[in-house]
Write an enzyme that holds these catalytic residues in place. Structure first.
Site, mmCIF file in Angstrom:
data_model
loop_
_atom_site.group_PDB
_atom_site.id
_atom_site.type_symbol
_atom_site.label_atom_id
_atom_site.label_comp_id
_atom_site.label_asym_id
_atom_site.label_seq_id
_atom_site.Cartn_x
_atom_site.Cartn_y
_atom_site.Cartn_z
ATOM 1 N N LYS A 128 -8.359 3.848 14.249
ATOM 2 C CA LYS A 128 -8.791 3.541 12.730
ATOM 3 C C LYS A 128 -9.861 4.461 12.413
ATOM 4 C CE LYS A 128 -8.380 -1.566 12.796
ATOM 5 N NZ LYS A 128 -8.936 -2.853 12.923
ATOM 6 N N LYS A 170 5.814 -0.434 14.256
ATOM 7 C CA LYS A 170 5.687 -1.782 14.060
ATOM 8 C C LYS A 170 5.391 -2.293 12.542
ATOM 9 C CE LYS A 170 2.186 -5.535 14.843
ATOM 10 N NZ LYS A 170 1.167 -6.001 15.701
ATOM 11 N N LYS A 194 1.412 -3.353 6.811
ATOM 12 C CA LYS A 194 1.032 -2.949 5.637
ATOM 13 C C LYS A 194 0.715 -1.363 5.689
ATOM 14 C CE LYS A 194 -2.934 -3.504 3.644
ATOM 15 N NZ LYS A 194 -4.032 -3.461 2.774
#
Ligand code: TRP
Length: 376
Positions: free
Chosen positions: A160, A239, A242
């Site tokens: 992230k 996977k 979004k």
């Protein structure tokens, strides 16, 4: 002898909630263990002997088939066996860029999605994280026993933080809040997918460190494997999520489903309609595994290998079967959307129940850390 008796009595008094016991009476090792045992015993009484499950889901996007197959169906199944506490983790969601004016609607839609998927609020506790301020309070206290090195080694943090310009401290401390979520309810089981296994391991380490410093209190939660399936997205490679832009929405009608499933990647070696395909490497075929009867799958398998049907036909069948399974969920979602008060009431009742447990834990943590909880 007298002292031992006194401290036993003192500890017992504490355990059963009879008031203050001097610190000098709390350090006998045998009694600590006894107290830890009693804490667990009281806990299991509260849950009628069932182990407690805790899990969280972020209100960060519309629910998709990956959430449904990978997490929510499992959440529903677990309510049969465990005392389940499920949390919409809005405080986690604000660690990455988001739209403040959309957050409440996202929370509401997520609650509608999980309820419509079959989660029965009579058989579990469903609530919004920020409605129970003890999560943030415990998180702060757990920060004090969490090594910085461990946090900066978390793969999710590294992923992230690579995607944002400025790395905020919330992103780093995200797993400590997750540990607080779990430990606040002294949960023993956490259904997690592979991507959260590292955070759960850190939770266990935080529990151990806190127990080592302040006395045996938190159980070390175990992963519940078997749920959390990894569902690949439309690209057939990563996977479904979004952020990968590869999702099949959960609350979509047949036409919307078709518009995305049409684009799904199949066996890459099957280029033309009359090329034979290999279902073993086709993600559309693996999605059939969740929505299509065994009989029909065997038929499709054969027809694919002999080029008897093309990928478009195979996708049409998937769309139809998926739409059939999702139709009742969508109907329930529509019903709930028409009654937002009902959803609000479920979440408020969930928060009341969660808070009753959380405030006892936090009180115990304050006391063991030598802090005092001040009444306002
Ligand atoms: N980090 C989890 C996720 O992104 C969500 C979460 C927050 C969670 N707190 C939790 C999961 C506690 C399990 C237990 O999926």
């Amino acid at each position: 002898m007298r002292e031992v008796l006194q401290s036993t009595a003192g500890s017992l008094a504490r355990v059963i909630g009879l008031g203050y016991v001097p610190a000098s009476h709390r350090t006998v090792p045998g009694i600590r263990i006894f107290r830890a045992f009693l804490t667990r015993f009281r806990q299991s009484e509260m849950t009628q002997g069932k182990s407690r499950v805790f899990s969280g889901i972020q209100p960060s996007g519309d629910l998709h088939i990956g959430n449904y197959l990978g997490a929510i169906k499992n959440w529903v199944a677990l309510t049969e066996t465990y005392d389940c506490i499920y949390c919409i983790v809005d405080l986690h969601a604000v660690t990455i860029p988001y739209q403040p004016d959309e957050l409440q609607a996202r929370i509401q839609e997520l609650a509608i999605g999980v309820l419509a998927s079959g989660l029965d609020p009579e058989r579990c506790t469903l609530f919004v994280q920020s409605a129970v301020p003890e999560h943030a309070e415990l998180q702060w206290l757990l920060n004090t026993v969490t090594p910085l090195g461990e946090l900066s080694r978390m793969t999710q943090f590294k992923d992230k933080s690579g995607r944002v310009d400025t790395i905020n401290a919330g992103l780093l401390n995200y797993p400590v809040l997750q540990a607080a979520d779990i430990l606040l309810y002294l949960a023993d089981r956490v259904p997690v997918g592979e991507d959260q296994a590292q955070h759960l391991e850190l939770t266990r380490e935080i529990a151990r460190r806190w127990n080592g410093r302040f006395g045996e209190y938190f159980p070390e939660p175990q992963a519940l494997i078997g749920g959390g399936k990894r569902i690949l997205g439309l690209d057939g490679a990563s996977k479904m999520s979004k952020s990968q832009n590869n999702v099949i929405p959960l609350l979509a009608d047949e036409q919307e489903l078709w518009s995305v499933i049409r684009t799904a990647v199949t066996d890459p070696a099957r280029v033309r309609r009359d090329d034979p395909g290999n279902p073993d490497v086709c993600n559309v075929f693996s999605l059939h595994g969740f929505f299509t009867s065994e009989e029909e799958r065997a038929e499709i398998d054969g027809l694919c290998r002999t080029a008897g049907i093309g990928c478009v036909d195979c996708k049409k069948r998937l769309t139809a079967n998926m739409a059939a399974e999702l139709a009742p969920i969508q109907a329930r979602a529509a019903e709930l959307r028409a009654h937002p008060d009902r959803v609000g009431e479920i979440l408020r009742e969930g928060a009341r129940r969660a808070r009753a447990i959380a405030s006892v834990t936090l009180g115990n943590v304050y006391e063991r850390m030598g802090l005092e909880r001040h009444e306002s």
